[in-house]
Design a protein around this motif. Sequence first.
Motif, PDB file in Angstrom:
ATOM      1  N   LEU A  46      26.735   8.903  72.965  1.00 56.43           N
ATOM      2  CA  LEU A  46      27.955   9.663  73.197  1.00 56.43           C
ATOM      3  C   LEU A  46      27.631  11.147  73.103  1.00 56.43           C
ATOM      4  CD1 LEU A  46      31.064   9.874  73.544  1.00 56.43           C
ATOM      5  CD2 LEU A  46      31.220   9.867  71.045  1.00 56.43           C
ATOM      6  N   LEU A  47      27.835  11.867  74.202  1.00 61.91           N
ATOM      7  CA  LEU A  47      27.696  13.320  74.203  1.00 61.91           C
ATOM      8  C   LEU A  47      29.066  13.930  73.964  1.00 61.91           C
ATOM      9  CD1 LEU A  47      25.317  13.772  77.274  1.00 61.91           C
ATOM     10  CD2 LEU A  47      24.703  13.561  74.857  1.00 61.91           C
ATOM     11  N   ARG A  48      29.165  14.735  72.921  1.00 63.36           N
ATOM     12  CA  ARG A  48      30.478  15.293  72.544  1.00 63.36           C
ATOM     13  C   ARG A  48      30.386  16.805  72.384  1.00 63.36           C
ATOM     14  NH1 ARG A  48      33.211  12.602  67.554  1.00 63.36           N
ATOM     15  NH2 ARG A  48      34.055  11.277  69.210  1.00 63.36           N
ATOM     16  N   ASN A  49      31.262  17.501  73.078  1.00 61.05           N
ATOM     17  CA  ASN A  49      31.437  18.941  72.889  1.00 61.05           C
ATOM     18  C   ASN A  49      32.817  19.139  72.278  1.00 61.05           C
ATOM     19  OD1 ASN A  49      32.231  21.836  73.757  1.00 61.05           O
ATOM     20  ND2 ASN A  49      30.038  21.738  74.181  1.00 61.05           N
ATOM     21  N   ALA A  50      32.861  19.732  71.086  1.00 62.31           N
ATOM     22  CA  ALA A  50      34.123  19.819  70.350  1.00 62.31           C
ATOM     23  C   ALA A  50      34.373  21.243  69.864  1.00 62.31           C
ATOM     24  CB  ALA A  50      34.105  18.862  69.157  1.00 62.31           C
ATOM     25  N   TYR A  51      35.633  21.643  69.937  1.00 64.28           N
ATOM     26  CA  TYR A  51      36.052  22.974  69.489  1.00 64.28           C
ATOM     27  C   TYR A  51      37.404  22.846  68.789  1.00 64.28           C
ATOM     28  CZ  TYR A  51      37.788  27.803  69.737  1.00 64.28           C
ATOM     29  OH  TYR A  51      38.308  29.039  69.441  1.00 64.28           O
TER      30      TYR A  51
END
Length: 428
Positions: free
Chosen positions: A39-44
């Motif tokens: 799982l590739l996750r970009n979170a802000y």
Amino acid sequence: MLNKRISLIALGMLSATQAMANDQAEAKGFVEDSSLKVLLRNAYINRDYKDGNPDRSEWGQAAIGTFSSGFTQGTVGVGVDAFGLYALNLERSEDRSGAQGIDFFKKGDSGNPANDLSKGGAAVKFRLSSTTLTYGDQMPELPVLSYDNSRLLPESYTGTLITSKEIKGLVLNAGRFTAESRKSAEGRDSGGLKSINVLGGSYQFTEQFKAAVYASDVEDVLKKQYVNANYVLPIDKDQSLTLDFNGYRTKLDNSYVRENGITGDDNKIWSLAATFATGPHSFTIAHQRSTGDSNLGYAYGGYQKDQGRVGDGGNTIYLANSYWSDFNAEDERSWQLGYGLDFSAFGIPGLSYNVAYVRGDNITTSTSEGGTEREIFNQFKYVVQSGPAKDLSVKLRSSILRVSQKSSEYNVSGNELRVFVDYPINIF
């Protein structure tokens, strides 16, 4: 005492091989039924706090790899689960990081958040009939011990968990965990947990009615019980009414109360939600109420290395009115109006929208009574339906939270924005 009960029920689970189900008889093999996912996750997350409190934000890119083997064939099947986690800090701001509710990258002794972090874990699993015993690093999802996966990296726990599905519709769990890996730090025991015992189960009585009962004992911290009842009433082909009741009772240990300067040791909290679904629309009304003498209200989650925290998982709050605020203060009463829309009925499959308004009152703190808070929650989510980016999801979430001056000891006003992009890849 709870530890002894867990041992007894574990023996009962493992001896129930003559019951209805037997998943092990259908085992395909260690390799044949294995899977590897990334799982590739970009979170802000950005929190614009009010009343003079400094703003906070964190941004990161993560890769979450999980491997799950099948079970070897035979009377007792053996398998392995493993995970590897990596996160890269894309903001690296000493001034803006460090909010307890965000917690992507824990600050070190220097006061700076980590530039990156990596960790991994593995567990061995054994299956007899339809009962599985797993020992090692795990991510449990139980009402009294539920790991947090709502930030950049997930939490994990080290210990033993037995799950039995010998009787159709009945799921039993018993376990003991002795270490907690914080989602924002490296190391197997970065949360400081001594131990937590869990015991309980759920039963699907009919196609429409399901209930669950669980209990936990966090060493030197608290004992907790949970109950759930869920009923779905079909009305028409595309209409239904769902009633969902959830309740917790917590009792803090006397030593924990003294050491942390807590007032009172008891809390009871429950919620009842009614959701009417018709076609692409859903309408929710919910009420939640907290009672008891503990000034913590309903205590859950966090890390015992942080003063006054519990350590039983950041998602251990199976209650209706939990968004940015959990509406779980001492004596708090809260009401929710919610609406959901599935855009697939309008030619946009994969797009959904949810909005909720929650208002809490009667909040008690050490200096006041009758405090209030209110929150407006909005969320758009889109999941790609086909093509190379199939299953990629984009989630935009915002909350506007306003807390009265009387309640400032319990919570703080602010505007929150969350942007999450998740891309799951099935390697095999």
